[in-house]
Design a protein around this motif. Structure first.
Motif, short mmCIF file in Angstrom:
data_model
loop_
_atom_site.label_atom_id
_atom_site.label_comp_id
_atom_site.label_asym_id
_atom_site.label_seq_id
_atom_site.Cartn_x
_atom_site.Cartn_y
_atom_site.Cartn_z
N GLN A 254 2.05 9.48 -6.27
CA GLN A 254 2.27 10.81 -5.73
C GLN A 254 1.19 11.22 -4.74
N ILE A 255 0.77 10.28 -3.89
CA ILE A 255 -0.21 10.56 -2.84
C ILE A 255 0.54 10.55 -1.51
N GLU B 212 -3.04 18.37 -5.17
CA GLU B 212 -2.93 17.06 -5.81
C GLU B 212 -1.78 17.09 -6.80
N VAL B 213 -0.99 16.03 -6.80
CA VAL B 213 0.18 15.94 -7.69
C VAL B 213 -0.03 14.78 -8.65
N PHE B 214 0.20 15.02 -9.93
CA PHE B 214 0.10 13.98 -10.95
C PHE B 214 1.38 13.95 -11.75
N SER B 215 1.95 12.77 -11.91
CA SER B 215 3.19 12.61 -12.68
C SER B 215 2.99 11.55 -13.75
N MET C 295 0.83 -1.20 0.00
CA MET C 295 0.00 0.00 0.00
C MET C 295 0.87 1.26 0.00
N ALA C 296 1.95 1.25 0.77
CA ALA C 296 2.85 2.40 0.79
C ALA C 296 3.45 2.63 -0.59
N GLN C 297 3.83 1.55 -1.28
CA GLN C 297 4.40 1.67 -2.61
C GLN C 297 3.37 2.22 -3.59
N LEU C 298 2.12 1.77 -3.48
CA LEU C 298 1.05 2.27 -4.35
C LEU C 298 0.90 3.78 -4.18
N HIS D 251 8.10 7.03 -10.67
CA HIS D 251 9.21 7.19 -9.73
C HIS D 251 9.37 8.62 -9.23
N ILE D 252 8.29 9.38 -9.22
CA ILE D 252 8.28 10.71 -8.64
C ILE D 252 7.58 10.65 -7.29
#
Length: 284
Positions: free
Chosen positions: A64-65, A199-202, A56-59, A206-207
């Motif tokens: 970028q949440i 909100e951040v979207f990449s 879950m942490a990796q997801l 790997h950001i």
């Protein structure tokens, strides 16, 4: 990407802004998501719980949440987040369930996977989830089998239960739960749409990002690129309902300050378009 990487970028973010006077010393983590770090699960179900928690942490990191960990013996701090994630947290005591229930009644939301709360703190199986009212569902073997690859939405409080063992794998390496990570990330973003944070979207996974907020209500967004090549196309959206962005500065250690402007997207929202993110951390 390891959990420690997130903690490192958030620490660098706070240190950088403190040194440059961008935020007051009273700035704090503004992540709206909390992952329950359960000491009871570490003792009673350590292998599966650790795998589910790390998945879950990796997801979250790859989408970028920003998130933080909420310790199971510090549930009094739940007021600082909008959403609590229970990654296959089997053992939950009655008192912990009561505190989580109070958190939900106060407007918080829960996303749980597996048999979360089906066991007490001593790993004794209950007949039903301790958080059945929060989930809006009751446990049974037939319910678990029928809903293994499904999401159960509680329309009354906005919480979500994934009864399957998401984040775990079968002996042949196939996922134990077939729900795609992208779908869960989409649901999490929807659950956070009114959380009042940027909100951040990449375009690249790997950001990594981190969000802090000053006492004056100003946000600082930290970005870190873990690849060997610059990434273009990163966009940062303002909190929903908070109006348009003002022109903001993009800071990078050892480089000149770049001023970025808000641009209107196809969906009609205004966003900060990051021109290029190198391997260093950019602070907005």
């Amino acid at each position: 990407v390891r959990d420690s990487s997130y903690r490192r970028i958030h620490r660098k973010l706070c240190e950088w802004y403190a040194a440059n006077g961008r935020l007051s010393s009273g700035s704090a983590d503004a992540s709206a998501v909390g992952i329950l770090y359960s000491f009871e699960a570490l003792l009673g179900d350590e292998p599966d719980y650790a795998k589910s928690r790390n998945s879950m942490a990796q997801l979250l990191m790859q989408n970028q949440i920003p998130f933080r960990y909420v310790l199971s013996d510090r549930l009094d701090l739940l007021s600082g987040i909008r959403m609590l994630i229970l990654p296959n947290v089997l053992p939950i005591s009655d008192s912990q369930a009561a505190r989580i229930g109070k958190f939900v009644k106060g407007g918080g939301r829960v996303l749980a996977t597996g048999r979360s709360s089906l066991y007490d703190e001593k790993m004794r199986m209950r007949r039903n989830y301790a958080l059945a009212d929060v989930f809006g569902a009751d446990f049974s073997n037939s319910f678990e089998d029928a809903s293994h690859d499904s999401m159960i939405f509680n329309c009354k409080n906005g919480s979500v239960l994934i009864p399957g063992s998401w984040g775990l794998h079968m002996p042949d390496g196939s996922p134990a739960c077939e729900i795609p990570s992208a779908k869960i990330a989409e649901i999490i973003r929807e659950m956070l749409s009114d959380a009042g944070v940027p909100e951040v979207f990449s375009p690249m996974p790997h950001i990594q990002c981190s969000i802090s907020k000053s006492k004056a209500g100003k946000f600082a967004v930290g970005l870190l690129n873990y690849s060997d090549t610059p990434v273009r196309g990163i966009r940062i959206f303002p909190p929903r309902g908070k109006g348009a962005w003002r022109p903001s500065k993009l800071l990078s250690p050892g480089k000149d300050t770049v001023r970025v402007k808000a641009e209107e997207t196809a969906g009609g929202r205004l966003a900060l378009q990051i021109p290029e993110l190198d391997v260093e951390a950019f602070l907005v």
